[in-house]
Structure formats: C-alpha cells, structure tokens
Design an enzyme around this catalytic site. Structure first.
Site, PDB file in Angstrom:
ATOM      1  N   CYS A 104      -0.420 -18.888   6.753  1.00 50.03           N
ATOM      2  CA  CYS A 104      -1.501 -19.228   7.680  1.00 50.03           C
ATOM      3  C   CYS A 104      -2.476 -18.074   7.873  1.00 50.03           C
ATOM      4  CB  CYS A 104      -0.924 -19.609   9.041  1.00 50.03           C
ATOM      5  SG  CYS A 104       0.323 -20.899   8.996  1.00 50.03           S
ATOM      6  N   HIS A 117       0.255   7.465   2.405  1.00 50.70           N
ATOM      7  CA  HIS A 117      -0.226   6.875   3.660  1.00 50.70           C
ATOM      8  C   HIS A 117       0.842   6.058   4.368  1.00 50.70           C
ATOM      9  CE1 HIS A 117      -0.918   2.542   2.623  1.00 50.70           C
ATOM     10  NE2 HIS A 117      -0.898   3.015   1.397  1.00 50.70           N
ATOM     11  N   GLY A 122      -0.187   5.192  -4.418  1.00 48.15           N
ATOM     12  CA  GLY A 122       1.143   4.673  -4.718  1.00 48.15           C
ATOM     13  C   GLY A 122       1.098   3.586  -5.771  1.00 48.15           C
ATOM     14  N   THR A 123       0.063   2.743  -5.712  1.00 49.37           N
ATOM     15  CA  THR A 123      -0.085   1.693  -6.719  1.00 49.37           C
ATOM     16  C   THR A 123      -0.283   2.304  -8.106  1.00 49.37           C
ATOM     17  OG1 THR A 123      -0.966   0.091  -5.145  1.00 49.37           O
ATOM     18  CG2 THR A 123      -1.533  -0.237  -7.459  1.00 49.37           C
ATOM     19  N   GLN A 145       8.424   2.482   1.149  1.00 57.08           N
ATOM     20  CA  GLN A 145       8.770   2.196   2.541  1.00 57.08           C
ATOM     21  C   GLN A 145       9.888   3.081   3.076  1.00 57.08           C
ATOM     22  OE1 GLN A 145       7.406   0.487   4.873  1.00 57.08           O
ATOM     23  NE2 GLN A 145       5.821  -0.456   3.623  1.00 57.08           N
TER      24      GLN A 145
END
Length: 462
Positions: A320, A196, A69-70, A177
């Site tokens: 975090c 994927h 996809g990238t 998405q």
C-alpha cells in the site's frame, strides 16, 4: 519528532561529524602522491582502513572502500563470479536478500548465468540444510545476508558458511544491517556493508575479500583500492565512516540490551493493544533494535502518514506504500501479512518515553484508519445463516487492504463449510488473503485464474 527508521539510514554520528570536519582540512590531497600533503592523506586513509578492518574482522589489505554499500555488493558479486567463471556460472542467494543482491543476481541471469533462490520460513530465516542442497558442482558464489533489513531476523551464517566451505564455494555476506552490532559469524569469504546504516556519511561502502578468494574486478583496470573500486576516494567521508563504526560498535555493546528490552516491549504491547495484528520476524534470533508488525484492514500509506502526523518516523514493506503496488519481496517470501506493515528501528539514544508514547498512540491511529476504510469493527464475524456457500466478492480494481476487508465483512454470511470467492487483481491479495485465513482460523482453498486478475477461494471453518 521521534526518528524510528535507522534501518533505512542512521543520523550522522557525532564522531563521524568531528572526523569529517577534521579530515576536510587534512585529507584533501591525493593519497597516491609522495609529497607532504599526499603522505598526510595516505596516513589518514591507512588509519581508516585499519580501523574498519578491525571492526569487520579482516586484514587491512583485504578491505576496499567503495562509493556505496550497493556498489560494494555489485562489485563483490561480479568480481567473485568472474574470478570463478571456470568453475561455472551458478549463483545461490536467499529469497529475502537486499534488493542490491537480487538485482545483481538478475543481471547475472540476464547475462546467461543461473541462479537458485533459497526459500525461507515464516520467521524469515533460511534452513542451512536447504541452503546446502542448493549448492552444486558449478556453483561459483553463494550470498546470504547476516540479518534481514525488513524484519530483523538473523541468518545462520556460520552454518551456511560451513556448508559452503565443504562445497568449496565462497560466501558473500551482506552485513549492512548488522555490522554496527558486532562482527559477522566466522566463515565468510566476502563481506559488504554501508556506512550510512551505522551513522557514517552516505556514499561510503565496504567490501572485504579474503585472501585466497578468486576475484576479478569488473570494468576497466584502476590502480586505486587494489583495482576493486575505481576513482579518487572521498577521503574525508572514508575517515568519518571508519571513526563512527568504531564508536558505534563500542556504544552498541552497552546499548544492545536496553534496545532489546524496548523492542520486546513493543512486540508485546502491539500484540496486546491492537486487534488483528501479526508481529513478524524471529522473536529470538533478531537484531536488538528492530521490530516489524502488520495490521489487518489497514492501508499502509495512510497508517504511515498518521504516525508521521503524530510525531513518529517509521517505514513499511506494505504494498500500500509502494509505487509498484506489489508487496515487499521479504514479506512475500515469508508468507506473512503485508498490509498495514510497519517497521520500527530504534536509534541507540532513543528515549523510553518516546517508545511508551508510540504504544499509547498506535491503537487509536490504527482504529482511525480502519474506520475510514470501513473495516469490520470486531474481529469476530457475526454468525449468519446461508444456503451452502458459493458467495462471490467482487474486489476488482480495489487495492490493499480493501479485498481483505470485503472478505472479512461477508465471511459470516456463509455457513461453516461454505465458501467465499474473492475476485481481485491486486498482487497483494495473493499474499494477504492466505495470511488472513491463517490469522482468522479459516481455510484458504486456493487461487484460480479469472477474466481479470484471479479468484481466491476461502472456506469458512469457524
């Protein structure tokens, strides 16, 4: 173990597994060759392309299979910009695009192009009017995701596409998405997706380029995939990707309503049972399976580890949990709380009992993490006298969520109207302190440079 992170990568769909195994025996030859094995491979490739094109809503000859996809995003952006270089070198993207789009924009900028990044509101959606104002006479390409990968907010693709069409600008939509849930709204010129994400094998992407869109493939010429994706195709994976997309789309039609109900249960349950939490993303225009929330006074990495120990796989956009110690660019653009961030994305076959167990366990897990960090027990600071404010909290060298915890501990020590200055050198403080003020009804005065980091001033209102 309950896997609640299909937005990152979905488990291999049974149909994909069957198609992959079958095509390993039938699809190993070169589909460009004219002998029997090559013709058999070509039939498989053509059938996969037709199935994928039907799901995307384009012609088969408009669709290219890519190694990821990238790769599809990078090829689409580079090809459209190169094809329209005579128009200009201006690119428009939203601030919440996937990193693949933002990296492509940064590379374009480094090569001498210009980029406008359109801001979003607190829901994560762009305003179509703001997007339209970003378009210029020299705009070569515009990019907008169909739905956000971190918070699930759906973008107004049709209205933005209309503005782009009026300006004569092609629109590239990252549909990674949303494609499993249905076709993208009409009006796009280019579309990219990743197998994927819907339960196909990793290593397969889709790039659709409408007829009439000026496109010049980057890199050396190649005779395969209309010259848009070089190299020998991974035919078994391509076949499995197309087969699973069709199967998942059929299941999604029936399963979306059920998942939307479960996500509503999580949205309401988290807000009711966990103090000092912010559920982010648009409550209505959103993907049916995804919900994101952020918890004050919580270390995101510790929270994810505890949920993993309890049997739940979730992800986070919290600084975090990041090696860079910077908040998610999506949460930062939205201006929402980043600390203690949790993204839950449910698979189609999720058991309702697992969702209920997650809701029962979450309050205790959050409370345990807060206790270990020394967070305030009560959201209400105790009223206390003072001498007019000006209290300073030194949180230098401390990472999220500690600066906000220290602020919450002392806000009650100044009178109403008094101020607290928090010294912090953690990038997350720039986002989380204003978000804390909005949640707790205090006034965020602003930020000033300090010897190290910055000084964030908060005025007590309640």
């Amino acid at each position: 173990m309950a896997y609640f992170d299909v937005a990152s990568s979905a488990p291999l769909h049974p149909v994909a597994r069957q198609a992959l195994q079958a095509s390993l025996d039938e699809g190993w030859a070169d589909p460009a060759r004219l002998y029997r094995e090559g013709r058999r491979a070509r039939l498989l490739l053509d059938a996969a392309r037709e199935a994928a094109a039907e799901a995307v809503g384009c012609r088969p000859d408009e669709l290219t299979f890519t190694p990821s996809g990238t790769h599809a995003v990078h090829s689409g952006v580079a090809g459209a910009l190169a094809g329209r270089r005579r128009v200009g070198g201006h690119l428009v993207v939203s601030e919440v695009e996937h990193s693949s789009v933002l990296h492509a924009a940064a590379a374009h900028e480094a090569a001498g192009g210009t980029v406008t990044r359109v801001p979003v509101g607190r829901s994560g959606a762009v305003a179509p009017e703001a997007y339209a104002r970003a378009l210029r006479a020299d705009t070569a390409l515009a990019c907008l995701q169909s739905a956000n990968h971190e918070v699930g907010t759906e973008q107004p693709v049709a209205r933005v596409a209309e503005a782009c069409r009026g300006a004569g600008v092609p629109l590239l939509v990252d549909a990674a998405q949303s494609l499993a849930w249905g076709p993208v709204e009409a009006g796009w010129s280019l579309l990219a997706a990743s197998a994927h994400k819907w339960g196909g094998p990793a290593g397969v992407g889709l790039l659709a380029v409408r007829k009439g869109v000026r496109f010049a493939a980057a890199g050396p010429a190649d005779e395969r995939e209309a010259g848009r994706s070089a190299g020998f195709p991974n035919l078994p994976a391509v076949v499995a990707a197309a087969a699973s997309l069709r199967a998942v789309r059929e299941e999604a039609t029936a399963g979306a309503a059920r998942l939307r109900g479960l996500v509503e249960r999580i949205r309401a349950g988290v807000a009711e049972s966990v103090p000092d939490v912010e559920v982010v993303g648009d409550p209505e225009r959103r993907l049916p399976h995804l919900v994101t929330f952020s918890c004050l006074y919580v270390d995101g990495e510790a929270l994810l580890h505890e949920l993993d120990r309890a049997g739940f796989s979730v992800s986070s956009g919290s600084s975090c949990t990041s090696s860079t110690l910077t908040p998610s660019h999506v949460l930062r653009a939205m201006g929402v709380l980043s600390e203690g961030n949790v993204r839950v994305s449910l698979p189609l076959d999720v058991a309702e009992a697992d969702v209920e167990r997650f809701l029962r366990l979450l309050p205790g897990v959050v409370a345990g993490v807060r206790q270990r960090l020394g967070a305030p027990v009560s959201a209400q600071a105790a009223a206390a006298g003072g001498d007019g404010g000006g209290l300073v909290v030194d949180a230098l060298g401390k990472r999220c969520p500690v600066p906000v915890i220290e602020l919450a501990k002392v806000i009650g020590e100044v009178p109403v109207g008094g101020t607290v200055r928090v010294l912090a050198d953690d990038a997350a403080a720039r986002l989380d302190i204003p978000a804390w003020c909005a949640m707790r009804g205090q006034e965020y005065v602003g930020e000033e440079p300090a010897d190290r980091g910055a000084a964030f001033t908060v005025r007590r209102l309640v």
